[in-house]
Design a protein around this motif. Structure first.
Motif, PDB file in Angstrom:
ATOM      1  N   GLU A 104       0.849  -1.185   0.000  1.00 46.19           N
ATOM      2  CA  GLU A 104       0.000   0.000   0.000  1.00 46.19           C
ATOM      3  C   GLU A 104       0.892   1.244   0.000  1.00 46.19           C
ATOM      4  OE1 GLU A 104      -2.317   2.067   0.080  1.00 46.19           O
ATOM      5  OE2 GLU A 104      -4.205   1.004   0.005  1.00 46.19           O
ATOM      6  N   ASP A 105       0.247   2.411   0.029  1.00 43.61           N
ATOM      7  CA  ASP A 105       0.957   3.683   0.112  1.00 43.61           C
ATOM      8  C   ASP A 105       1.827   3.697   1.370  1.00 43.61           C
ATOM      9  OD1 ASP A 105       1.579   6.523   0.406  1.00 43.61           O
ATOM     10  OD2 ASP A 105      -0.043   6.879  -1.026  1.00 43.61           O
ATOM     11  N   VAL A 106       3.084   4.033   1.218  1.00 40.23           N
ATOM     12  CA  VAL A 106       4.036   3.937   2.333  1.00 40.23           C
ATOM     13  C   VAL A 106       4.034   5.168   3.230  1.00 40.23           C
ATOM     14  CG1 VAL A 106       5.561   2.455   0.981  1.00 40.23           C
ATOM     15  CG2 VAL A 106       5.948   4.928   1.012  1.00 40.23           C
ATOM     16  N   ARG A 107       3.377   6.222   2.837  1.00 44.07           N
ATOM     17  CA  ARG A 107       3.549   7.508   3.505  1.00 44.07           C
ATOM     18  C   ARG A 107       2.825   7.608   4.849  1.00 44.07           C
ATOM     19  NH1 ARG A 107       1.735  11.336  -1.372  1.00 44.07           N
ATOM     20  NH2 ARG A 107       0.184   9.632  -1.518  1.00 44.07           N
ATOM     21  N   ASP A 108       3.347   8.490   5.696  1.00 42.22           N
ATOM     22  CA  ASP A 108       2.680   8.872   6.937  1.00 42.22           C
ATOM     23  C   ASP A 108       1.737  10.033   6.650  1.00 42.22           C
ATOM     24  OD1 ASP A 108       3.679   7.244   9.099  1.00 42.22           O
ATOM     25  OD2 ASP A 108       5.594   8.270   8.912  1.00 42.22           O
ATOM     26  N   VAL A 109       0.713  10.160   7.480  1.00 44.48           N
ATOM     27  CA  VAL A 109      -0.156  11.326   7.400  1.00 44.48           C
ATOM     28  C   VAL A 109      -0.181  12.019   8.761  1.00 44.48           C
ATOM     29  CG1 VAL A 109      -1.614  10.237   5.661  1.00 44.48           C
ATOM     30  CG2 VAL A 109      -2.290  10.116   8.070  1.00 44.48           C
ATOM     31  N   PHE A 110      -0.484  13.302   8.716  1.00 41.17           N
ATOM     32  CA  PHE A 110      -0.701  14.065   9.942  1.00 41.17           C
ATOM     33  C   PHE A 110      -2.184  14.383  10.027  1.00 41.17           C
ATOM     34  CE2 PHE A 110      -1.136  18.090  12.281  1.00 41.17           C
ATOM     35  CZ  PHE A 110      -0.546  17.712  13.480  1.00 41.17           C
ATOM     36  N   ILE A 111      -2.747  14.212  11.226  1.00 37.63           N
ATOM     37  CA  ILE A 111      -4.146  14.544  11.469  1.00 37.63           C
ATOM     38  C   ILE A 111      -4.172  15.576  12.593  1.00 37.63           C
ATOM     39  CG2 ILE A 111      -6.435  13.667  12.059  1.00 37.63           C
ATOM     40  CD1 ILE A 111      -5.432  10.892  11.188  1.00 37.63           C
ATOM     41  N   GLY A 112      -4.556  16.789  12.257  1.00 38.18           N
ATOM     42  CA  GLY A 112      -4.572  17.868  13.232  1.00 38.18           C
ATOM     43  C   GLY A 112      -5.975  18.227  13.666  1.00 38.18           C
ATOM     44  N   ARG A 113      -6.144  18.563  14.924  1.00 39.63           N
ATOM     45  CA  ARG A 113      -7.446  19.019  15.412  1.00 39.63           C
ATOM     46  C   ARG A 113      -7.827  20.308  14.697  1.00 39.63           C
ATOM     47  NH1 ARG A 113      -7.868  19.805  21.484  1.00 39.63           N
ATOM     48  NH2 ARG A 113     -10.096  19.686  21.035  1.00 39.63           N
ATOM     49  N   GLY A 114      -9.063  20.360  14.256  1.00 43.85           N
ATOM     50  CA  GLY A 114      -9.517  21.546  13.553  1.00 43.85           C
ATOM     51  C   GLY A 114      -8.944  21.685  12.160  1.00 43.85           C
ATOM     52  N   GLY A 115      -8.328  20.603  11.656  1.00 37.29           N
ATOM     53  CA  GLY A 115      -7.797  20.636  10.297  1.00 37.29           C
ATOM     54  C   GLY A 115      -6.447  21.308  10.155  1.00 37.29           C
ATOM     55  N   MET A 116      -5.757  21.539  11.268  1.00 35.09           N
ATOM     56  CA  MET A 116      -4.437  22.173  11.191  1.00 35.09           C
ATOM     57  C   MET A 116      -3.400  21.195  10.657  1.00 35.09           C
ATOM     58  SD  MET A 116      -3.981  24.586  14.575  1.00 35.09           S
ATOM     59  CE  MET A 116      -4.453  23.290  15.723  1.00 35.09           C
ATOM     60  N   THR A 117      -2.475  21.719   9.851  1.00 32.54           N
ATOM     61  CA  THR A 117      -1.334  20.933   9.403  1.00 32.54           C
ATOM     62  C   THR A 117      -0.259  20.966  10.477  1.00 32.54           C
ATOM     63  OG1 THR A 117      -0.200  22.784   8.342  1.00 32.54           O
ATOM     64  CG2 THR A 117      -1.832  21.574   7.012  1.00 32.54           C
ATOM     65  N   LEU A 118       0.764  20.145  10.292  1.00 33.39           N
ATOM     66  CA  LEU A 118       1.879  20.137  11.248  1.00 33.39           C
ATOM     67  C   LEU A 118       2.524  21.512  11.338  1.00 33.39           C
ATOM     68  CD1 LEU A 118       3.683  18.448  13.140  1.00 33.39           C
ATOM     69  CD2 LEU A 118       5.082  17.860  11.146  1.00 33.39           C
ATOM     70  N   LEU A 173      -0.730   6.067   6.167  1.00 34.52           N
ATOM     71  CA  LEU A 173      -1.787   6.199   5.167  1.00 34.52           C
ATOM     72  C   LEU A 173      -2.288   4.820   4.731  1.00 34.52           C
ATOM     73  CD1 LEU A 173      -3.532   7.835   3.275  1.00 34.52           C
ATOM     74  CD2 LEU A 173      -1.578   8.054   1.720  1.00 34.52           C
ATOM     75  N   ALA A 174      -1.411   3.824   4.721  1.00 32.00           N
ATOM     76  CA  ALA A 174      -1.813   2.471   4.331  1.00 32.00           C
ATOM     77  C   ALA A 174      -2.972   1.973   5.178  1.00 32.00           C
ATOM     78  CB  ALA A 174      -0.626   1.513   4.442  1.00 32.00           C
ATOM     79  N   GLY A 175      -2.889   2.180   6.477  1.00 31.65           N
ATOM     80  CA  GLY A 175      -3.947   1.729   7.364  1.00 31.65           C
ATOM     81  C   GLY A 175      -5.258   2.450   7.109  1.00 31.65           C
ATOM     82  N   LEU A 176      -5.179   3.754   6.888  1.00 36.28           N
ATOM     83  CA  LEU A 176      -6.393   4.519   6.615  1.00 36.28           C
ATOM     84  C   LEU A 176      -7.026   4.059   5.303  1.00 36.28           C
ATOM     85  CD1 LEU A 176      -5.388   8.158   7.647  1.00 36.28           C
ATOM     86  CD2 LEU A 176      -6.312   6.305   9.053  1.00 36.28           C
ATOM     87  N   ASN A 177      -6.196   3.792   4.305  1.00 33.90           N
ATOM     88  CA  ASN A 177      -6.725   3.301   3.026  1.00 33.90           C
ATOM     89  C   ASN A 177      -7.430   1.960   3.202  1.00 33.90           C
ATOM     90  OD1 ASN A 177      -5.884   5.495   1.524  1.00 33.90           O
ATOM     91  ND2 ASN A 177      -3.981   4.548   0.853  1.00 33.90           N
ATOM     92  N   ARG A 178      -6.822   1.066   3.977  1.00 35.08           N
ATOM     93  CA  ARG A 178      -7.411  -0.263   4.162  1.00 35.08           C
ATOM     94  C   ARG A 178      -8.695  -0.218   4.976  1.00 35.08           C
ATOM     95  NH1 ARG A 178      -1.423  -2.344   5.192  1.00 35.08           N
ATOM     96  NH2 ARG A 178      -0.845  -2.839   3.047  1.00 35.08           N
ATOM     97  N   LEU A 179      -8.820   0.803   5.816  1.00 35.84           N
ATOM     98  CA  LEU A 179     -10.038   0.971   6.595  1.00 35.84           C
ATOM     99  C   LEU A 179     -11.079   1.808   5.854  1.00 35.84           C
ATOM    100  CD1 LEU A 179      -8.471   1.629  10.126  1.00 35.84           C
ATOM    101  CD2 LEU A 179      -9.779  -0.395   9.434  1.00 35.84           C
ATOM    102  N   GLY A 180     -10.706   2.355   4.707  1.00 35.24           N
ATOM    103  CA  GLY A 180     -11.632   3.156   3.921  1.00 35.24           C
ATOM    104  C   GLY A 180     -11.863   4.556   4.447  1.00 35.24           C
ATOM    105  N   ILE A 181     -10.868   5.108   5.189  1.00 33.59           N
ATOM    106  CA  ILE A 181     -11.044   6.444   5.766  1.00 33.59           C
ATOM    107  C   ILE A 181      -9.860   7.378   5.468  1.00 33.59           C
ATOM    108  CG2 ILE A 181     -12.651   5.780   7.594  1.00 33.59           C
ATOM    109  CD1 ILE A 181     -10.244   5.579   9.512  1.00 33.59           C
ATOM    110  N   PRO A 182      -9.309   7.361   4.262  1.00 33.94           N
ATOM    111  CA  PRO A 182      -8.157   8.228   3.992  1.00 33.94           C
ATOM    112  C   PRO A 182      -8.485   9.712   4.092  1.00 33.94           C
ATOM    113  CG  PRO A 182      -9.040   7.368   1.936  1.00 33.94           C
ATOM    114  CD  PRO A 182      -9.746   6.641   3.053  1.00 33.94           C
ATOM    115  N   GLN A 183      -9.766  10.061   3.978  1.00 28.54           N
ATOM    116  CA  GLN A 183     -10.163  11.469   3.975  1.00 28.54           C
ATOM    117  C   GLN A 183      -9.944  12.158   5.314  1.00 28.54           C
ATOM    118  OE1 GLN A 183     -12.229   8.874   3.821  1.00 28.54           O
ATOM    119  NE2 GLN A 183     -13.742   9.140   5.454  1.00 28.54           N
TER     120      GLN A 183
END
Length: 309
Positions: A104-118, A173-183
């Motif tokens: 799957e996609d190898v990348r990490d993602v950041f999830i910020g409260r309120g949609g903030m980026t790192l 990101l791989a885990g989110l893709n497999r769970l169907g929640i990449p958004q």
């Protein structure tokens, strides 16, 4: 006659999280497409039970695999499905990695409260992650931020983020893709800067070395390109004696007949990050990765690893 169509189902061992079961179901589907019947056996691991401390304090990433590997060696299951990044560098002597599904996609993602980026987090904000690699790379990018241990499966970590235990977290990101929640990802991080964990995004099928039926089954479903890139990254880890106590990252890519690797080792506080590259023939992936790790170890010196012990 193929042993894959045997009347006895293939017993697939896995952890019980939604993601782990989804990955086991992916393996079951691959086996089914080759005529094999299987059943999923959920096994509780120590890593799933102890959630209040970093893995580095309670024995390392093998805590996600040892109970499953015990069931495999005791023949209570026929194969084990793992996130390849959770596997110890050295496996029990009687076990081997028989197959890998397409990566799957190898990348990490950041999830910020309120949609903030790192980059948008205010100074002093807290990023929750139990990964020393992620902590080190966050601190390299934003030394003004705080890092706190955030453990549990994907859903647990998201709930903790929503409850305000931290201002942001990082996931694969791989885990989110497999769970169907990449958004839910606020941003996808550049893998050449935020280098992933070795073998991130790869699903491994572990089997007994003497099990001819499972050797045949794995041969039928193995993705060779994924196998080669994981071999390179695990070779890199092996040379560095990689564990959850050492922030190590590595990413291999294939180009024609060649395979390239970017790898790094970091101080937990992110103040020192040493990177290296390697290149070799695809057929010598493990050797290339090991050589890159050996060269990096020689460069940073043994004292660097002693400080991390």
């Amino acid at each position: 006659m193929s042993t894959l169509t045997s009347s006895s189902p293939i017993r697939i061992g896995t952890r019980g999280s939604l993601l782990a079961v989804a990955q086991a179901e992916m393996v079951a589907a691959q086996l089914a497409s080759r005529g094999a019947v299987s059943e999923i056996v959920v096994i509780k691991t120590t890593g799933d039970k102890v959630l209040d401390r970093p893995l580095s304090e309670i024995g390392g990433k093998g805590l996600f695999t040892k109970e499953i590997e015990a069931a495999l060696t005791e023949r209570r299951i026929d194969c084990a499905v793992h996130s390849a990044k959770d596997l110890e560098t050295i496996l029990p002597a009687e076990l081997t990695l028989g197959a890998f599904l397409p990566r799957e996609d190898v990348r990490d993602v950041f999830i910020g409260r309120g949609g903030m980026t790192l980059a948008e987090l205010p100074p002093g904000a807290t990023v929750g992650t139990a990964s020393l690699r992620r902590q080190a790379l966050v601190r390299r990018a934003r030394p003004d931020l705080k890092c706190a241990v955030l453990r549990g499966n994907v859903q647990t970590r998201l709930k903790k983020l929503e409850a305000g235990e931290c201002d942001g977290t990082l996931l694969a990101l791989a885990g989110l893709n497999r769970l169907g929640i990449p958004q839910i990802a606020t941003e996808i991080l550049d893998p050449t800067v935020f280098v992933p964990a070795c073998a991130q995004g790869a699903i491994a099928v572990e089997i007994r070395r003497d099990d001819d039926r499972m050797i045949e089954a794995c041969r039928a479903i193995d993705d060779r390109a994924t196998e080669r890139t994981v071999q390179a990254e695990r070779g890199f880890l092996a040379a560095l004696d990689g564990s959850c106590r050492t922030p190590i990252a590595g990413l291999a890519t294939i180009s024609g007949e060649d395979i390239e690797l970017i790898g790094l080792v970091a101080a937990p506080d992110g103040t020192r990050v040493e990177e290296i590259t390697g290149r070799g023939l695809v057929t010598e992936a493990a050797e290339m990765g090991y050589d890159a790790g050996r060269r990096l170890r020689a460069r940073v010196g043994e004292g660097f690893f002693e400080l991390l012990a």
